[in-house]
Design a protein around this motif. Sequence first.
Motif, PDB file in Angstrom:
ATOM      1  N   ARG A 125      -8.969 -30.004   8.915  1.00  0.00           N
ATOM      2  CA  ARG A 125      -8.650 -28.873   9.795  1.00  0.00           C
ATOM      3  C   ARG A 125      -7.177 -28.868  10.196  1.00  0.00           C
ATOM      4  O   ARG A 125      -6.565 -27.813  10.293  1.00  0.00           O
ATOM      5  N   ARG A 126      -6.655 -30.036  10.459  1.00  0.00           N
ATOM      6  CA  ARG A 126      -5.230 -30.089  10.819  1.00  0.00           C
ATOM      7  C   ARG A 126      -4.371 -29.677   9.636  1.00  0.00           C
ATOM      8  O   ARG A 126      -3.415 -28.911   9.799  1.00  0.00           O
ATOM      9  N   GLU A 128      -5.227 -27.767   7.023  1.00  0.00           N
ATOM     10  CA  GLU A 128      -5.404 -26.342   6.745  1.00  0.00           C
ATOM     11  C   GLU A 128      -4.830 -25.471   7.853  1.00  0.00           C
ATOM     12  O   GLU A 128      -4.322 -24.384   7.596  1.00  0.00           O
ATOM     13  N   GLY A 129      -4.914 -25.957   9.099  1.00  0.00           N
ATOM     14  CA  GLY A 129      -4.407 -25.173  10.213  1.00  0.00           C
ATOM     15  C   GLY A 129      -2.894 -25.148  10.301  1.00  0.00           C
ATOM     16  O   GLY A 129      -2.287 -24.113  10.588  1.00  0.00           O
ATOM     17  N   VAL A 231      -1.491 -21.754  14.894  1.00  0.00           N
ATOM     18  CA  VAL A 231      -1.879 -22.911  14.080  1.00  0.00           C
ATOM     19  C   VAL A 231      -2.620 -23.945  14.920  1.00  0.00           C
ATOM     20  O   VAL A 231      -3.502 -24.651  14.410  1.00  0.00           O
ATOM     21  N   GLY A 234      -6.053 -22.606  15.063  1.00  0.00           N
ATOM     22  CA  GLY A 234      -6.652 -22.748  13.744  1.00  0.00           C
ATOM     23  C   GLY A 234      -7.106 -24.169  13.491  1.00  0.00           C
ATOM     24  O   GLY A 234      -8.161 -24.404  12.897  1.00  0.00           O
ATOM     25  N   SER A 235      -6.299 -25.132  13.924  1.00  0.00           N
ATOM     26  CA  SER A 235      -6.655 -26.535  13.763  1.00  0.00           C
ATOM     27  C   SER A 235      -7.854 -26.901  14.626  1.00  0.00           C
ATOM     28  O   SER A 235      -8.705 -27.694  14.234  1.00  0.00           O
ATOM     29  N   GLY A 238     -10.932 -24.100  13.256  1.00  0.00           N
ATOM     30  CA  GLY A 238     -11.216 -24.025  11.833  1.00  0.00           C
ATOM     31  C   GLY A 238     -11.532 -22.612  11.353  1.00  0.00           C
ATOM     32  O   GLY A 238     -10.826 -21.655  11.700  1.00  0.00           O
ATOM     33  N   LYS A 242     -10.106 -17.978  11.513  1.00  0.00           N
ATOM     34  CA  LYS A 242      -9.784 -17.095  10.391  1.00  0.00           C
ATOM     35  C   LYS A 242     -10.727 -15.896  10.331  1.00  0.00           C
ATOM     36  O   LYS A 242     -10.323 -14.785   9.989  1.00  0.00           O
TER      37      LYS A 242
END
Length: 518
Positions: A125-126, A128-129, A231, A234-235, A238, A242
């Motif tokens: 997750r980190r 991708e975020g 971000v 997002g992290s 997840g 999005k």
Amino acid sequence: MTLKLILHFMYPTLLQISSLFLIYYIYTRISLYRRQRAFKRSTGSLSPPRLPQWDPILGLDRFREVGRDLKNHRLLESSSARFAKMGTNTLEVVVLGRHIIITTEPENLKAIQAVDFKKWSIGRRRMEGFRPLFGLGIFTTDGADWQHSRDMLRPNFVRNQVGELNKFERHVGRLIKRIPANGDTIDLSPLFFSLTMDSATEFLLGGSTDSLLRTDEHEFSIAFDRAQGVVARGSRWGPWAKLFPWLFDGNTFETDRDIVHAFVDRFVDDAFTKKQTLAQSSEKKDRYVFIDELVEQTTDRIRIRSECLNILLAGRDTTASLLTNVWFILSKRPDLWTSLQNEIAHLNGRAPNFEQLKDLKWLRALLNESLRLHPVVPQNSRQALEDLTLPLGGGPKGLDPMFVPKDTIVAWSVYSMHRRQDFYGPDADVFRPERWLDDPVTGQKGLRPGWEYLPFNGGARICLGQQYALTEASYVTVRLAQAFAGIETRMEQNVWTENFNITAVNLGGAKVGLTARP
């Protein structure tokens, strides 16, 4: 052929496929259970205590609580209260179907960050975020990519680079000019963020944003701050971030990302042009610039941009948040202000050099205590790359070795650990810098903590910019204290309140009234 006939002939096949899938799922779950049970028996480890939840499957109740605590700026406080209520220093929770272990045990952090470092990842997750904004850099990679970043960046934070205090003086001078000298109210926090943005971009890129000279906010700074928030969420969330960007303020992200990338790319192009020019002449570099050193090590422009943004995140936000928290406390504690003034009096208003700055032990204790009670990075986590054990956290009381299944997230609350009374005494919640100093009367030694004090992480991934951040925060604090004789708080809230994004800073900033020296 009608739809009814198609379904009639396909139904047995669909039923067979579904049955096979169910059988396979049950088989894999039983195999996993047996493998984990055997591992636990062989290692003598136990699962951690579970936080009671009315939804132990998806953890929708915990998801709702986290959202509420973030909105009310109480996530860190609620986490500490939860440990106290459970009576354990480690617990397991379920959030949106993910099992997360949260711990405040120093021995576990030592195992994760040092002893078994290679068995842990920063987590999908980190990665991708963060990567859409920060790319492949030291804070967004594992394994060989991370080692490459570390090897490339480490030489840029050696003592002779960090100790060049003159690079801060020009920006501090601009900061002082922005502060009313007659005691009018000013919030120092946005000025600190402008200051550290200006100094960090000059150190990293060779050209400052000069935001302290502006009355309007700089486009890059606005985009950088806004994109960071996206971000971070997002992290944290997840795929949910999005799927529902309007819930997480992600609608402007692509525009903000492009502004940030374009700004840094101009400096990357300039650095390569400078390198070519110097190669064709006998001239030498007139000063140290971080990005100039990177172009000597790689021709990958995207990687250079990414590394600069990774370090900018740490260098700018960490220092600005620390300064805000320190000056919030100073404004509310006249005794601390007096102690600071007494320690720097021998400088007679002169800017300290690096050695003099290091000798200011009370100032360092002030920063240490701020980082203890209000750590700039109050939470962190890793993801297990295989079935593992940690020294503590297993069993009903969390006192046995703990079993950690592969892919499990283990998070740690620095905020809660720094408030443990068994480490810091019954007054652990009190801001008391003296706890870090030796007592010349009683001979009692000041704090010399180990893994129970982790404001900058530890082990292989300890923050490269730690000394840079502490040096800049110390220098700025000294120069401001030299410029102003008096300080008054103008805060509406009496207590520190978390504003937690990627870093944590006091929600109300540092609203003060400062009076210049006569």
